[in-house]
Write an enzyme that holds these catalytic residues in place. Sequence first.
Site: not given
Ligand code: UGA
Length: 433
Positions: A122, A151, A153, A252, A256, A263, A266, A324, A331
């Site tokens: 990124t 990406e 992911l 999303f 919470g 990600c 930052k 999560k 991180r």
């Molecule tokens: C996120 C993005 O969802 C990916 O599409 C992206 O590729 C990635 O960052 C990245 O830039 O590499 P990730 O950080 O693995 O993915 O996790 P998420 O599932 O997006 O969750 C991020 C945070 O948001 C977690 O702390 C999660 O608990 C929180 N969250 C997510 C909520 O509090 N509520 C939600 O409805 C969804």
Amino acid sequence: MRVAMIGTGYVGLVSGACFADFGHDVVCIDKDAGKIERLKQGEIPIFEPGLEALVERNVREGRLAFSVDAADAVRAADAVFIAVGTPSRRGDGYADLSYVHAAAEEIAGLMDGFTVVVTKSTVPVGTGDEIEAIIRKARPDAQFAVVSNPEFLREGAAIEDFKRPDRIVVGAEDERAKAVMNELYRPLFLNETPIVFTGRRTSELIKYAANAFLALKITFINEIADLCEAVGADVQQVARGIGLDKRIGNKFLNAGPGYGGSCFPKDTIALVRTAQDAGTPVRLIETTVEINDARKKAMAGRVADVLDGDLTGKVIGVLGLTFKPNTDDMRDAPSLDIVPALQAMGATVQAYDPEGHEAKQMLPGVVFKAGPYEAVEGADAVVIITEWDQFRALDLDRMKALMKSPNVVDLRNIYRPEDMRSRGFRYSSVGRG
Ligand code: UGA
């Protein structure tokens, strides 16, 4: 196609293994000799469901290899991916591009024949131009094109996200490079995955805009959750009620303790910096960052509230520490704000997380337990910070019998208030007034 993947972090390893699984020849490269040695032995440095089996199969079938030496792989490659880290630069929040620049220098010295250099890391808008300048300066005659291919992911679901993405974004100006990228992702066209070709700067911005929007969406529902508590409404029903509108979408919208991870925190700050520098501040995202930081810090107060404001000498059982479920990543996890705040208020914290082993170094003073029931034993209150599946179906009677007082703060809304109350718990959750 022959692929060299520079960087065997989360993104490089998952992308490399998935490209190999598509049938391409992939070499994953990393300077960390110990890590490469362990990967060669089949040891996966991160917890990601399905990754170990995927790596093992593709190594066995000869499509995936690991090396500390980039030379052969880059020389032979049709596409060289840069998948190194771009952490927040200490102090100012800009993305630290030193690893990206170093990778570009290294590739420049090695590539042979027409090569597509693809940024998966990124990176802020304009980084593709910098990579191109670095390579051009070192190798004025080289045949190459620099492409952006962000990406999307999610940790814990990364293989699924790679193999069944909503879309692929490719920022490329060069026709030969577009053809290489099409060929790399061809296996996905069978399920009609859209491939969005854009300019390189646009593609770089799409990545930040996507993450910032998702962070904003979470922050929005978190604020609505607070409002629900104040006015006696239920945030989960609000989320469903708005999410069924296709223009809004139901993903999303889980309220919470605030978003964390490697990600969103930052990338939102880096976007804020880019926009400020461009003279067009993204004030919504500036505010999102502020609200989320404050929210994570405020969560410990909810635990104090169920104990009438006084945590002195109290024992708090914590379930879940990673940012999560289905990851070992700590991180910017909300637990890193919540647990020290509980300790500062005088509580002793005992915790369990199935994979958050790193927490042991990051959270001094915490007593780490072997399982969820051990973590709740003797507790004056239990706080659920991460919604691991195994916490969703706890034996509640057993839990209640083990606790000193039956107080539960559920920051992920994995239990139903009426169930908890009928079993005699004093239960507090998020946005269910
Ligand atoms: C996120 C993005 O969802 C990916 O599409 C992206 O590729 C990635 O960052 C990245 O830039 O590499 P990730 O950080 O693995 O993915 O996790 P998420 O599932 O997006 O969750 C991020 C945070 O948001 C977690 O702390 C999660 O608990 C929180 N969250 C997510 C909520 O509090 N509520 C939600 O409805 C969804």
